[in-house]
Write a protein that holds these residues in place. Structure first.
Motif, PDB file in Angstrom:
ATOM      1  N   GLU A  33       0.835  -1.210   0.000  1.00 30.98           N
ATOM      2  CA  GLU A  33       0.000   0.000   0.000  1.00 30.98           C
ATOM      3  C   GLU A  33       0.866   1.255   0.000  1.00 30.98           C
ATOM      4  O   GLU A  33       0.607   2.206  -0.755  1.00 30.98           O
ATOM      5  N   ILE A  34       1.924   1.258   0.808  1.00 32.90           N
ATOM      6  CA  ILE A  34       2.832   2.409   0.835  1.00 32.90           C
ATOM      7  C   ILE A  34       3.508   2.567  -0.529  1.00 32.90           C
ATOM      8  O   ILE A  34       3.569   3.662  -1.090  1.00 32.90           O
ATOM      9  N   SER A  35       4.009   1.463  -1.047  1.00 28.83           N
ATOM     10  CA  SER A  35       4.742   1.498  -2.313  1.00 28.83           C
ATOM     11  C   SER A  35       3.853   1.921  -3.462  1.00 28.83           C
ATOM     12  O   SER A  35       4.277   2.674  -4.345  1.00 28.83           O
ATOM     13  N   ASN A  36       2.622   1.453  -3.474  1.00 35.04           N
ATOM     14  CA  ASN A  36       1.706   1.751  -4.573  1.00 35.04           C
ATOM     15  C   ASN A  36       1.436   3.246  -4.676  1.00 35.04           C
ATOM     16  O   ASN A  36       1.367   3.809  -5.771  1.00 35.04           O
ATOM     17  N   ARG A  37       1.310   3.894  -3.541  1.00 33.30           N
ATOM     18  CA  ARG A  37       1.055   5.341  -3.557  1.00 33.30           C
ATOM     19  C   ARG A  37       2.257   6.100  -4.116  1.00 33.30           C
ATOM     20  O   ARG A  37       2.103   7.073  -4.867  1.00 33.30           O
ATOM     21  N   LEU A  38       3.456   5.666  -3.763  1.00 31.78           N
ATOM     22  CA  LEU A  38       4.646   6.340  -4.271  1.00 31.78           C
ATOM     23  C   LEU A  38       4.878   6.031  -5.744  1.00 31.78           C
ATOM     24  O   LEU A  38       5.361   6.881  -6.500  1.00 31.78           O
ATOM     25  N   ALA A  40       2.555   5.616  -7.984  1.00 34.25           N
ATOM     26  CA  ALA A  40       1.628   6.451  -8.741  1.00 34.25           C
ATOM     27  C   ALA A  40       2.129   7.888  -8.846  1.00 34.25           C
ATOM     28  O   ALA A  40       1.812   8.594  -9.805  1.00 34.25           O
ATOM     29  N   ALA A  41       2.934   8.322  -7.873  1.00 36.23           N
ATOM     30  CA  ALA A  41       3.427   9.700  -7.863  1.00 36.23           C
ATOM     31  C   ALA A  41       4.838   9.812  -8.423  1.00 36.23           C
ATOM     32  O   ALA A  41       5.432  10.892  -8.384  1.00 36.23           O
TER      33      ALA A  41
END
Length: 506
Positions: A33-38, A40-41
């Motif tokens: 979840e942490i990695s997915n947000r980064l 995407a950005a």
């Protein structure tokens, strides 16, 4: 840069592209979840140093941008990827040089091949700790579970190494593995992949298939293993060509296979033909959960690792993901190779939004009727990875295939659906594509969005609108005089059609 994972992490940290996370995190769902947000950005790579239940750090998102993929391959800019593609193309289809300069260039490529030959290490770092038999415990590895509907923990960036039982030729692939117990995992590979072919041959001989899984390797080797180019060269040699020097290999402790000497973790085991367990479901690159499939069971009897190993992982899903960034880089490598096999192709593009392989846009230098259809058919058969490309759009060379506005304009202004769309039914297909009426069997579509010539049409084609070159140059020269110097125009391709207004940056 040292040719291992640790050297690449050091490079990323020096360039401000690595963030160390010291807060406690869970490998179950939280890391993803942490990695997915980064991702995407377009954020930095991550090294989780405090993962619950283990003292092994977890690295993720290392290849989360095209820039970092280039760094992994010892390049500073994407253009150098095409230079590598030209080198590989010369090896794939060598032609007698017609000029001295061509002979010199080919000689350089051959010399690169000599330098790329693998080397052997007698005391490899991956053997600093050796565990055998009952000492093997896969629970020590901080495997992640990315999505709540996933069946279990997985390995995603492991090099799966097997050997042809008949010829002894090794195959190195990147396949997903699901943990089944403390010493077993199932491996999920398509039937056309090298590991699956080796297993079929082992079954015919009544033998077990030896398998080694190398975890935490130099990302450059991962790129080589993910490059299914039809050249009679091993992935180790590819990696050497990519990096400019030979990969250091080490013999496994219990199986007759070789692995990168600087691997962080190595698993050694065997597959008994016919021994399978249900694998999945897991979130996959299509953006859905896959189906449950019986997959080969790997029984591990040896685990070796470096002191204080680092576990490298990633996860699939709807783009952007690391696999999409890798595919963009590979797209640049494929381009010169594809041009060599299909000469009329000027350029091609696999949009990330189309999963980096489901749709292709290719431009051609059209010279005769029917050429667009020929180019599409040639594209599908040019390289193995294009077998699963569902849509191919063919446009004229002046269309910027990376600009969706131009591609849509070409489709809507140059295509008559009855004449210019053709469908190939019931072709071999990706089993993860739920849109197919039958899993593993689907259709593909070609769209001829080129300007039509006789006898494709019996009327004259309209002339596209273009600016007057002299006035366009005059306006460029007087831009500051107009009082617009603070508004920077993006570079405009002189072949662009006049209907488009270039975007303005403030």
């Amino acid at each position: 840069m040292p040719r291992d994972l640790r050297g690449f992490l050091k490079l990323l940290e020096e360039r401000g592209q690595l963030r160390r996370i010291t807060a406690p995190v869970d490998s179950d769902l939280e890391i993803a979840e942490i990695s997915n947000r980064l991702l995407a950005a377009g954020g930095p790579a991550l090294l989780f140093e405090n993962v619950k239940g283990t003292d092994w750090p977890v690295a993720v998102n290392l290849l989360g941008t095209v820039e970092r993929v280039c760094w992994a391959m010892n390049f500073e800019e994407p253009k150098q990827l095409e230079d590598l593609g030209r080198k590989l193309g010369m090896l794939q289809q060598p032609k007698p040089p017609k000029k001295i300069s061509q002979a010199v260039e080919f000689g350089k490529v051959l010399f690169s091949l000599v330098r790329a030959k693998p080397q052997r290490d007698l005391l490899p770092p991956c053997h600093q700790v050796v565990l055998k038999g009952d000492e093997v415990n896969l629970d020590r590895i901080p495997m992640i579970r990315p999505y709540p509907g996933d069946a279990g923990k997985i390995i995603t960036l492991g090099l799966v190494i097997t050997k042809d039982p008949e010829t002894g030729t090794p195959n190195v692939g990147v396949y997903r593995l699901q943990q089944q117990s403390v010493n077993t995992m199932t491996v999920h590979w398509l039937s056309v992949r090298g590991g699956a072919r080796h297993l079929r041959k082992a079954a015919e001989r009544g033998q077990k298939l030896e398998v080694a899984i190398a975890l935490g390797v130099d990302p450059l080797i991962l790129m080589a293993a993910a490059t299914p180019i039809p050249v009679d060269l091993s992935e180790w040699l590819f990696a050497g060509l990519y990096g400019g020097s030979g990969v250091h290999l080490a013999k496994c402790k219990t199986v007759d296979l070789e692995v990168p000497a600087d691997s962080e973790i190595v698993l050694e085991g065997t597959i008994t033909p016919g021994e399978v367990l249900p694998d999945g479901p897991f979130g996959d690159h299509m953006g859905y959960y896959g189906v449950v499939e019986d997959s080969p069971l790997v029984r591990f009897h040896c685990l070796t690792h470096r002191r204080d190993p680092i576990y490298l992982t990633t996860f699939s899903g709807r783009p952007p993901k690391e696999e999409a960034m890798m595919a963009i880089a590979l797209n640049r490598i494929y381009t010169p190779i594809l041009r060599q096999q299909v000469p009329e192709i000027v350029d091609f593009f696999l949009p990330m939004e189309a999963l980096s392989y489901k749709a292709a846009v290719i431009s051609i230098d059209k010279a005769y009727p029917g050429q667009a259809r020929r180019a599409a058919l040639a594209f599908w058969s040019a390289l193995p990875q294009f077998t699963y490309t569902k849509f191919v759009i063919v446009v004229d060379r002046e269309i910027n295939i990376r600009d969706p506005r131009q591609v849509i304009w070409a489709v809507t202004s140059k295509v008559d659906p009855e004449r210019d769309v053709f469908i190939l039914p019931e072709t071999p297909f990706d089993t993860l594509d739920f849109a197919s009426p039958k899993l593993g069997l689907g259709s593909r579509m070609g769209i001829d969005a080129t300007t039509k010539v006789y006898p494709e049409t019996d009327h004259q084609w309209g002339e596209p609108l273009r600016s007057d070159p002299a006035i366009a140059e005059q306006v460029t020269q007087r831009w500051a005089e107009y009082g617009l110097a603070d508004l920077k125009l993006d570079e405009v391709d002189p072949n662009r059609f006049g209907y488009e207004m270039p975007p303005i940056r403030s």
